[in-house]
Design an enzyme around this catalytic site. Sequence first.
Site, mmCIF file in Angstrom:
data_model
loop_
_atom_site.group_PDB
_atom_site.id
_atom_site.type_symbol
_atom_site.label_atom_id
_atom_site.label_comp_id
_atom_site.label_asym_id
_atom_site.label_seq_id
_atom_site.Cartn_x
_atom_site.Cartn_y
_atom_site.Cartn_z
ATOM 1 N N CYS B 127 1.051 -0.940 0.053
ATOM 2 C CA CYS B 127 0.243 0.308 -0.078
ATOM 3 C C CYS B 127 0.948 1.440 -0.164
ATOM 4 C CB CYS B 127 -1.420 -0.353 1.193
ATOM 5 S SG CYS B 127 -2.250 0.907 1.616
ATOM 6 N N ASP B 188 -6.898 -3.075 -8.517
ATOM 7 C CA ASP B 188 -6.913 -1.974 -7.524
ATOM 8 C C ASP B 188 -7.209 -0.357 -8.904
ATOM 9 O OD1 ASP B 188 -5.857 -0.653 -6.294
ATOM 10 O OD2 ASP B 188 -4.003 -1.679 -5.521
ATOM 11 N N HIS B 220 -6.634 -4.350 -4.389
ATOM 12 C CA HIS B 220 -5.815 -3.469 -3.182
ATOM 13 C C HIS B 220 -5.726 -4.458 -2.223
ATOM 14 C CE1 HIS B 220 -3.541 0.407 -2.240
ATOM 15 N NE2 HIS B 220 -3.582 -0.202 -1.337
#
Lengths: 90, 252
Positions: B127, B188, B220
Amino acid sequence: MCTMIVEKAQISGTGKGAKGWFPVSQVNVSFDHPANAPLDHALNIDFVNEAQGPGARVAVELSPESGQELVRAILVALERGGSHLAQPST
Amino acid sequence: MYETDQYEGMLAETTTVRGHGGDLINAYIAKPMGPGPHPSVVLIHHMPGWDEWYREATRKFAHHGYVAISPNLYFRAGHGAPDDVAAKVRADGGAPDDQVVGDVEGAMQHLRSLPYVNGKVGVIGTCSGGRNTVLAASCVKGFSAAVDCWGGRVVMSEADLTPAQPVAPIDYTEDLSCPLLGLFGEDDDSPTPEQVAIHERELKKHGKDYEFHMYPNAGHGFFYYHRPSYRQEQALDGWARIFAFFEKHLAA
């Protein structure tokens, strides 16, 4: 941070956190990854008191639709409150 | 990989390291028992903070024979539950890039100072930690391999730049100083497959050593077993690729 979308406002009131009631002086509204809600992104609303540290926080993580409903409900409640807003608090 | 009849032990604890500006910050370190020399890894935590997943991941690397350290990049925001501290940092616009890079460099130097480390240090993050991995591997010399797991905002428009993040990491591509592994999900939206492709073109342009994998049916955070984003097949393949990549570049 993955979206960096955050809005802040200075507020006055109280909130109930893990250790009971405390004065809240700021609300942080972000649209980003939630910590708990089962969503990729959420409307994260934190009522905080920065002077009391990170733990002085009342948090909710809402779906975007829930956020819209919250806004609608707040506006309706404030409108119905009407003239009370003009009166000083006691 | 280990076998069932071998001895295994590790020491995992919180410690302190010198970070950006010489500040003392805390960090979680896990090290395999034994004299080494061991390869080592810095783990850059994600937006939800210096949390349990990152402690687990740190121990996972020790289990695989690495001395692993995860610095608390939110140390200066105060202390409390990881999600409360992360919320404060989120409200403040995120940890500044230069501070993050300084803290990650401090963690790397800490690993280098240990007599049982083989002199090779990798870096990995997920992330925002993936973004910061690209940043650190470009702005700091001394890493031998880097793994970016779905780091968003590597590619940034002018409008995306902030005082805390004044330069897009992709703009440092020329300075990337080690091989880069990237793991991404097709579904994502940060980074989008298009942004990953832009990053890949830049890496090619500068002749960088990189390996990107784009997983179908993943979005994600597909490693996060505690989130709906978890994708078992893709996560297992991703971990296998990470350990193969680090084995290749960090073995003595």
